[in-house]
Design a protein around this motif. Structure first.
Motif, short mmCIF file in Angstrom:
data_model
loop_
_atom_site.label_atom_id
_atom_site.label_comp_id
_atom_site.label_asym_id
_atom_site.label_seq_id
_atom_site.Cartn_x
_atom_site.Cartn_y
_atom_site.Cartn_z
N GLY A 181 -17.46 -18.03 33.44
CA GLY A 181 -18.89 -17.70 33.88
C GLY A 181 -18.92 -16.21 34.35
N SER A 182 -20.10 -15.77 35.00
CA SER A 182 -21.61 -16.51 34.47
C SER A 182 -21.98 -16.14 33.13
CB SER A 182 -22.50 -16.25 35.59
OG SER A 182 -22.87 -14.76 35.61
N SER A 183 -21.46 -15.04 32.47
CA SER A 183 -21.72 -14.61 31.41
C SER A 183 -21.05 -15.58 30.16
CB SER A 183 -21.66 -13.14 31.14
OG SER A 183 -22.20 -12.24 32.03
N SER A 184 -21.14 -16.76 30.41
CA SER A 184 -20.50 -17.64 29.64
C SER A 184 -21.06 -17.57 28.08
CB SER A 184 -20.50 -19.05 29.87
OG SER A 184 -21.85 -19.39 30.48
N GLY A 185 -22.40 -17.68 27.66
CA GLY A 185 -22.98 -17.65 26.67
C GLY A 185 -22.63 -16.18 25.65
N THR A 186 -22.65 -15.24 26.58
CA THR A 186 -22.30 -13.85 25.83
C THR A 186 -20.74 -13.79 25.48
OG1 THR A 186 -23.81 -12.88 27.39
CG2 THR A 186 -22.30 -11.41 26.06
N GLY A 187 -19.85 -14.40 26.56
CA GLY A 187 -18.40 -14.41 25.95
C GLY A 187 -18.35 -15.11 24.76
N ALA A 188 -18.70 -16.58 24.82
CA ALA A 188 -18.56 -17.17 23.47
C ALA A 188 -19.34 -17.00 22.30
CB ALA A 188 -19.05 -18.79 24.04
N ALA A 189 -20.52 -16.22 22.37
CA ALA A 189 -21.23 -15.83 21.38
C ALA A 189 -20.65 -14.62 20.70
CB ALA A 189 -22.50 -15.39 21.57
N ILE A 190 -20.11 -13.54 21.46
CA ILE A 190 -19.60 -12.48 20.99
C ILE A 190 -18.13 -12.72 20.09
CG2 ILE A 190 -18.84 -10.12 21.33
CD1 ILE A 190 -21.77 -10.45 21.19
N ALA A 191 -17.51 -13.69 20.91
CA ALA A 191 -16.00 -14.16 20.24
C ALA A 191 -16.32 -14.89 18.89
CB ALA A 191 -15.41 -15.02 21.20
N ALA A 192 -17.34 -15.45 18.86
CA ALA A 192 -17.74 -16.22 17.46
C ALA A 192 -18.52 -15.38 16.61
CB ALA A 192 -18.34 -17.44 18.01
N ALA A 193 -18.72 -14.11 16.82
CA ALA A 193 -19.41 -13.20 15.95
C ALA A 193 -20.81 -13.60 15.46
CB ALA A 193 -18.51 -12.80 14.57
N TYR A 194 -21.60 -14.14 16.60
CA TYR A 194 -23.05 -14.32 16.60
C TYR A 194 -23.65 -13.13 16.45
CZ TYR A 194 -22.29 -19.31 17.78
OH TYR A 194 -21.87 -20.53 18.35
N ALA A 195 -23.09 -11.67 16.87
CA ALA A 195 -23.76 -10.53 16.98
C ALA A 195 -22.71 -9.53 17.40
CB ALA A 195 -24.94 -10.43 18.01
N PRO A 196 -22.64 -8.41 17.00
CA PRO A 196 -21.73 -7.16 17.20
C PRO A 196 -21.71 -7.02 18.72
CG PRO A 196 -23.05 -6.49 15.34
CD PRO A 196 -23.69 -7.77 16.00
N ILE A 197 -22.83 -7.09 19.64
CA ILE A 197 -22.70 -6.80 20.85
C ILE A 197 -23.63 -7.81 21.60
CG2 ILE A 197 -23.83 -5.01 22.37
CD1 ILE A 197 -23.14 -2.65 19.96
N GLY A 198 -23.29 -8.02 22.99
CA GLY A 198 -23.82 -8.70 23.66
C GLY A 198 -23.90 -8.06 25.19
N LEU A 199 -24.88 -8.53 26.05
CA LEU A 199 -24.82 -7.86 27.51
C LEU A 199 -24.76 -9.18 28.12
CD1 LEU A 199 -27.82 -5.45 27.56
CD2 LEU A 199 -25.75 -5.28 26.88
N GLY A 200 -23.82 -8.97 29.37
CA GLY A 200 -23.55 -9.80 30.33
C GLY A 200 -23.99 -9.11 31.63
N THR A 201 -23.73 -9.93 32.89
CA THR A 201 -23.91 -9.05 34.17
C THR A 201 -22.69 -9.51 34.93
OG1 THR A 201 -25.16 -11.11 35.07
CG2 THR A 201 -26.58 -9.15 34.22
N ASP A 202 -22.60 -8.89 36.01
CA ASP A 202 -21.24 -8.88 36.71
C ASP A 202 -21.46 -8.72 38.22
OD1 ASP A 202 -18.67 -8.56 37.91
OD2 ASP A 202 -17.81 -8.45 35.92
N THR A 203 -21.38 -9.84 39.04
CA THR A 203 -21.51 -9.57 40.41
C THR A 203 -20.13 -10.02 41.35
OG1 THR A 203 -23.78 -10.34 40.18
CG2 THR A 203 -22.94 -10.60 42.34
N GLY A 204 -19.44 -10.82 40.44
CA GLY A 204 -18.12 -11.13 40.93
C GLY A 204 -17.21 -11.48 39.84
N GLY A 205 -17.16 -10.86 38.76
CA GLY A 205 -16.37 -11.19 37.78
C GLY A 205 -17.02 -11.86 36.49
N SER A 206 -18.39 -11.81 36.45
CA SER A 206 -18.96 -12.53 35.41
C SER A 206 -18.92 -11.78 34.06
CB SER A 206 -20.42 -12.73 36.01
OG SER A 206 -20.51 -13.58 37.13
N ILE A 207 -18.62 -10.71 33.96
CA ILE A 207 -18.43 -10.30 32.42
C ILE A 207 -17.04 -10.18 32.42
CG2 ILE A 207 -18.17 -8.03 31.39
CD1 ILE A 207 -20.86 -6.91 32.68
N ARG A 208 -16.18 -10.08 33.35
CA ARG A 208 -14.54 -9.99 33.11
C ARG A 208 -13.92 -11.46 32.81
NH1 ARG A 208 -13.97 -6.97 38.09
NH2 ARG A 208 -15.68 -7.96 38.59
N GLY A 209 -14.35 -12.30 33.43
CA GLY A 209 -13.86 -13.58 33.29
C GLY A 209 -14.19 -14.05 31.78
N PRO A 210 -15.43 -14.05 31.22
CA PRO A 210 -15.85 -14.43 30.07
C PRO A 210 -15.19 -13.85 28.91
CG PRO A 210 -17.72 -14.60 31.44
CD PRO A 210 -16.59 -14.02 32.20
#
Length: 531
Positions: A181-210
């Protein structure tokens, strides 16, 4: 509002109509197609935006609503296909607005959208529709991107990969593992090819962990490079949005569309004269040749499989011509960084969330105390799956008790500790003449959902990028023996995104380890014909 369960706009069968029958051209698997591939197909007439949206919706239907039920999507945009048809007509009559013209984008559900609810994943904000788009969302729409839907997240962008409104998101590589987390849905959705691009947010690792846990590319930009206006705040000293995709190219092209000075966000003034509108021009396959890369070995040793992948990645860089230099962070910084982070993050949320909630209607809570009070009224699961989220809601109480923004505990860290951390990192980079520092984005493989900690991996270096405000680019590096993705971080000084993109792209092209998750395979007839 179109509900999570009722908003499936397409079925797999709807896609199996006359796709990409150009025998003289090559084909690319849908999940591997970059935005550049899509634009070639658009130009050649072998693909339309409407067909591309149908592809994406079919995957959501097959893998989020049915099959493994990844549970990454909170809602889909009911006008996505209508918008795609209009953009197809505009392409024919006027040409494309940008490289993202007609390209679907998914948003973490803490970005404001004027036409869909923005809930932060919380039943406490259910059905709240903001009056306008977040700054970067408007930039995407102006560029011709299609907002395909809103994604699940750690509630209010903190805690485990679970929200009271959206429930638990699963990792498409292993359904028992957390997508982080916290961008858990974005990480999973982009990996599963629901869309080419997703947006996440990062305050303490929340783009990078997912990004690491789901085996995709993600960028935590320099603080101030992207506007935070219209994003539910967690802690504005650290908050930033950022693009996530399956290739470095796609992350670069998305970032260029969203940069710019925003009068509603003073932090963007820092990027004046430093931002670019086309980061793809910095991508060079031979960028590692002659580069000096620091390896932060302080963050190895927690998982032998992750360590092996890192050592393999370093060897790939050496073969590409890079010089690898061992670097160490001071022990006091490693020991203190979680406390520095909490000392700023918790009181800022308590103060800043009320500023966001002030714009909501009378039915919604207006401050941290009302969030606490109303959470006490949610005691059981609802038929649709929404229900209590004790881990996040107990954190409300800690945030409420963390002090005011004039408290010495907060001010001493914000005004003295954070500049000190920046000086240390800048000193390491300068002393060793480094182009970037690399480290395992997550020091351990994704844990089981039942064992996942409620906060970022304390053994990782990700929060150093937040404490400094510096950029961090994540690129897939390999897999563990149990087939779980491992990501590598390319970390550099402020506004070094061009250099990080060059290095990350060079590494990606040399290794090419990303793959479609086993639980969300290619659907029949899903390929892109590229002339």
């Amino acid at each position: 509002m179109a509900s999570k369960r009722s908003c499936g706009l397409a079925t797999v069968a709807a896609l199996l109509i006359g796709y990409f029958n150009c025998a003289r051209a090559g084909t690319v698997d849908f999940d591997a197609a970059t935005v550049a591939d899509l634009n070639q197909a658009f130009k050649a007439g072998t693909l339309t935006s409407e067909q591309l949206v149908q592809h994406c919706l079919a995957r959501v239907e097959a893998y989020d609503r049915q099959g493994p039920k990844i549970n990454a999507v909170i809602m889909l945009n009911p006008k996505a296909l209508e918008t795609a048809r209009a953009l197809d007509a505009e392409r024919k009559s006027k040409g494309p607005r940008s490289p993202l013209h007609g390209v679907p984008v998914l948003l973490k559900d803490n970005f404001d959208t004027f036409d869909m609810p923005t809930t932060g994943g919380s039943v406490l904000l259910e059905n709240w529709i903001p009056p306008d788009d977040a700054f970067v969302v408007k930039k995407l729409r102006d560029a011709g991107a299609i907002i395909l839907g809103k994604l699940n997240l750690s509630e209010f962008a903190s805690g485990t990969a679970h929200s009271s409104l959206g429930g638990q998101t699963l990792n498409p590589h292993d359904l028992m593992r957390t997508p982080s987390g916290s961008s858990s849905g974005t990480g999973a959705a982009i990996a599963a090819a629901y869309a080419p691009i997703g947006l996440g947010t990062d305050t303490g690792g929340s783009i990078r962990g997912p990004s690491s846990a789901n085996g995709i590319v993600g960028l935590k930009p320099t603080h101030g490079l992207m506007s935070r206006d219209g994003i539910i705040p967690l802690a504005l000293s650290f908050d930033t949005g950022g693009p996530m995709a399956r290739s470095v190219y796609d992350v670069a092209v998305a970032l260029g569309v969203m940069t710019g000075i925003d009068s509603a966000d003073p932090a963007t003034q820092k990027s004046k004269g430093k931002f670019a509108t086309d980061y793809t021009r910095f991508l060079k396959a031979d960028a590692l040749k002659g580069a000096r890369i620091g390896i932060a070995r302080d963050f190895l040793g927690a998982d032998p499989d992750v360590d092996w992948v890192m050592e393999s990645a370093l060897e790939s860089m050496r073969k590409a011509g890079a010089t690898i230099v061992d670097v160490s962070f001071p022990k006091w910084l490693i020991d203190s960084k979680p406390e520095f982070y909490a000392a700023v993050r918790r009181p800022e949320f308590a103060a800043q969330i009320s500023q966001y909630l002030a714009a909501t209607g009378p039915a919604y809570p207006k401050n941290i105390q009302e969030l606490i009070e109303r959470s006490n009224d949610v005691r059981s699961l609802r038929p649709g799956g929404a229900g209590p989220n004790p881990i996040r809601w107990n954190l409300f109480k800690k945030e409420a008790e963390s002090g005011k923004l004039d408290d010495y505990r907060y001010l001493s860290v914000r005004d003295h500790a954070l500049p000190m951390v920046r000086a240390v990192v800048e000193g390491i980079l300068a002393a060793e003449k480094l182009d970037a520092i690399v480290y395992p984005t997550s020091s351990r493989r994704p844990p089981l959902i039942a064992e996942a900690p409620p906060s970022p991996d304390s053994a990782s270096a990700v929060d150093i990028a937040n404490l400094t405000g510096f950029p961090d680019l994540i690129v897939p590096a390999g897999f563990t023996t149990d087939d779980l993705p491992v990501g590598i971080s390319f970390f550099g000084p402020a506004f070094s995104e061009p250099k990080l993109f060059a290095l990350g792209y060079s590494f990606e092209q040399a290794t090419r380890v990303r793959r479609l998750p086993v639980n969300t395979p290619q659907l029949e007839n899903q390929s892109v014909t590229v002339p």
